[in-house]
Design an enzyme around this catalytic site. Structure first.
Site, PDB file in Angstrom:
ATOM      1  N   GLU A 236      -3.451  46.388  37.022  1.00  0.00           N
ATOM      2  CA  GLU A 236      -2.830  47.002  35.840  1.00  0.00           C
ATOM      3  C   GLU A 236      -2.842  45.989  34.704  1.00  0.00           C
ATOM      4  O   GLU A 236      -2.530  44.806  34.915  1.00  0.00           O
ATOM      5  CB  GLU A 236      -1.353  47.373  36.070  1.00  0.00           C
ATOM      6  CG  GLU A 236      -1.132  48.584  36.909  1.00  0.00           C
ATOM      7  CD  GLU A 236       0.354  48.921  37.060  1.00  0.00           C
ATOM      8  OE1 GLU A 236       1.164  48.580  36.173  1.00  0.00           O
ATOM      9  OE2 GLU A 236       0.691  49.506  38.111  1.00  0.00           O
TER      10      GLU A 236
ATOM     11  N   GLU B 177       3.885  46.243  43.176  1.00  0.00           N
ATOM     12  CA  GLU B 177       4.973  45.506  42.561  1.00  0.00           C
ATOM     13  C   GLU B 177       6.284  45.543  43.349  1.00  0.00           C
ATOM     14  O   GLU B 177       7.289  46.120  42.890  1.00  0.00           O
ATOM     15  CB  GLU B 177       5.232  46.019  41.138  1.00  0.00           C
ATOM     16  CG  GLU B 177       4.007  45.958  40.238  1.00  0.00           C
ATOM     17  CD  GLU B 177       4.335  46.212  38.771  1.00  0.00           C
ATOM     18  OE1 GLU B 177       5.481  46.540  38.449  1.00  0.00           O
ATOM     19  OE2 GLU B 177       3.430  46.060  37.943  1.00  0.00           O
TER      20      GLU B 177
HETATM   21  C1  FCB Z   1       4.263  48.375  35.846  1.00  0.00           C
HETATM   22  C2  FCB Z   1       4.279  49.583  36.755  1.00  0.00           C
HETATM   23  C3  FCB Z   1       3.679  50.821  36.148  1.00  0.00           C
HETATM   24  C4  FCB Z   1       4.018  50.952  34.683  1.00  0.00           C
HETATM   25  C5  FCB Z   1       3.678  49.667  33.963  1.00  0.00           C
HETATM   26  C6  FCB Z   1       3.918  49.736  32.472  1.00  0.00           C
HETATM   27  O1  FCB Z   1       5.335  47.565  36.165  1.00  0.00           O
HETATM   28  O2  FCB Z   1       3.593  49.301  37.961  1.00  0.00           O
HETATM   29  O3  FCB Z   1       4.104  51.920  36.892  1.00  0.00           O
HETATM   30  O4  FCB Z   1       5.313  51.317  34.539  1.00  0.00           O
HETATM   31  O5  FCB Z   1       4.419  48.624  34.491  1.00  0.00           O
END
Ligand code: FCB
Length: 441
Positions: free
Chosen positions: A348, A158
């Site tokens: 994620e 990210e």
């Molecule tokens: C993302 C991050 C991770 C966590 C999630 C909820 O942006 O990569 O570390 O904080 O959100």
């Protein structure tokens, strides 16, 4: 079709052991100690104490039947001071990788999940071009140590957050409110990614946090607000990596902040070196309308200061994020249609809820099961629509340090009691394990 099932974490959020074995400070150590930056002044000093409990945690993953584990490597453990390589830091990841492989879990390291060594921030941080070269150097060091056992590498997690939350509105470390510097930070993160690619081997990719952005109405100003958010959130990152060019409209949106002179000849060729996969982190969609501009320095959405989020009327998680799995489906289909073919992984996806351990000793989290089920169904739909989606990592394996929110936002499929460090698989972990046993999506 085989589909890879995993869970994800990151170093600063779970490891603790902030001063063990020669680790140096990161920008998150400094930031979390700065009054007012993190809820209740919480820090990652201890977190889930994973540094000392990694064997138990690997065993926990094996018990859930996880096939892959996405974790990140703490740069300040490896390069605690300028020019110093800390063998003990590398040894930790050596042990972790061995523990995973012994349990037939694929190690999937990310080289940078936001914990920049403080000495590199002191030297200018990501707005400084040199940081990209330091990142590549570090990537090569880690690769050398683990290449015989690691086949999947993610360079960055990210970069939107690192650059824009870190340097535009200062919500994240290092907490700078310098929108112009943030534009340079975007570029140097991407450059670091591209410089690292040829130093790695196996399957190489980058993880971007992407959203599905739609305009609240068809009014031209709302459509333009959505275009700007989509530009700064998605296209500013995915276009240079997969197409080798910054989007012209986003460069125009940012013209008041940057003349892009930090982009040198040849940089975009480096940034667009072919990758094997794109990791997509998806949580929530964005419904956007135009409104009164907010001041620069108060928003990470630079170049889109007039854009506002509109309530889509959907249920929300305890982060306040709206739940809409159709956004994930549509985003994946768009990536297939608009960009050169590349394998996709959801690196994620997950939800925070106010979980508690019940009197029966279990953690009943039906909301999280529902969230995961709906998003996995959206993944299955996307695959039916021809999207080359190859795997899914739940965020997160463990409740952990949720950045500026501290420990109050529980994303884990495994509950962590931060007083005792006791781990309790939530109902969602048991549900996820059963889903993995069932096999394909
Ligand atoms: C993302 C991050 C991770 C966590 C999630 C909820 O942006 O990569 O570390 O904080 O959100």
């Amino acid at each position: 079709m085989s589909f890879l099932w995993g869970a994800a974490t990151s170093s600063y959020q779970i490891e603790g052991a902030f001063a063990d074995d020669g680790r140096g400070p990161s920008i998150w150590d400094t930031f979390s100690r700065t009054p007012g930056k993190v809820v209740n002044g919480e820090t990652g000093d201890v977190a889930c104490d994973h540094y000392h409990r990694y064997l138990d945690d690997a065993q926990l993953m094996a018990g859930l039947g996880l096939q892959a584990y996405r974790f990140s490597i703490s740069w300040p453990r490896i390069v605690p001071e300028p020019g110093v390589v800390n063998r003990k830091g590398l040894d930790f990841y050596d042990r972790l990788v061995d523990a995973l492989l012994a349990r037939e879990i694929l190690p999937w390291p990310t080289l940078y999940h936001w914990d920049l060594p403080q000495h590199l921030e002191d030297a200018g941080g990501w707005p400084a071009r040199d940081t990209a070269y330091r990142f590549a150097e570090y990537a090569g060091i880690v690769h050398e140590a683990l290449r015989d056992r690691v086949s999947h590498w993610t360079t960055l997690n990210e970069p939107w957050c690192s650059a824009l939350l870190g340097y535009a509105n200062g919500e994240h470390a290092p907490g700078r409110e310098e929108p112009s510097a943030a534009v340079a930070a975007v570029h140097h993160l991407l450059l670091g990614h591209g410089l690292a690619v040829p130093l790695l081997s196996g399957n190489i990719g980058i993880t971007l946090n992407m959203s599905h952005v739609t305009a609240a109405t068809e009014a031209p100003e709302d459509v333009d607000a959505a275009r700007r958010i989509d530009g700064i959130q998605n296209r500013l990152f995915v276009d240079p990596v997969l197409r080798g060019a910054y989007p012209a409209d986003v460069m125009a949106d940012l013209a008041g902040l940057s003349d892009f002179s930090h982009v040198h000849d040849g940089d975009l060729e480096i940034i667009s070196r072919p990758v094997d996969f794109l990791g997509v982190n998806y949580y929530s969609p964005a419904l956007v309308a135009a409104g009164e501009p907010v001041p620069q320095g108060s928003t990470p959405w630079i170049g889109a200061e007039s854009a506002h989020w509109v309530d889509g009327g959907r249920e929300r998680t305890s982060m306040g994020w709206e739940i809409d799995e159709s956004g994930l489906h549509d985003l994946l289909v768009r990536l297939r249609k608009d960009y050169p073919a590349v394998d996709l992984y959801i690196t994620e996806n997950g939800a925070a809820f106010a979980d508690v351990v019940s009197s029966d000793g279990a953690v009943h989290d039906p909301d999280r099961i529902d969230y995961l089920r709906r998003h996995l169904n959206a993944c299955a739909d996307a695959i039916r629509d021809g999207v080359p989606l190859k795997g899914y990592f739940a965020w997160s394996l463990l409740d952990n340090f949720e950045w500026a929110h501290g420990y109050g936002r529980r994303f884990g499929i495994v509950h962590v009691d931060f007083d005792t460090q006791k781990r309790t698989p939530k109902d969602s972990a048991l549900w996820y394990a059963a889903r993995i046993r069932k096999g394909d999506l």
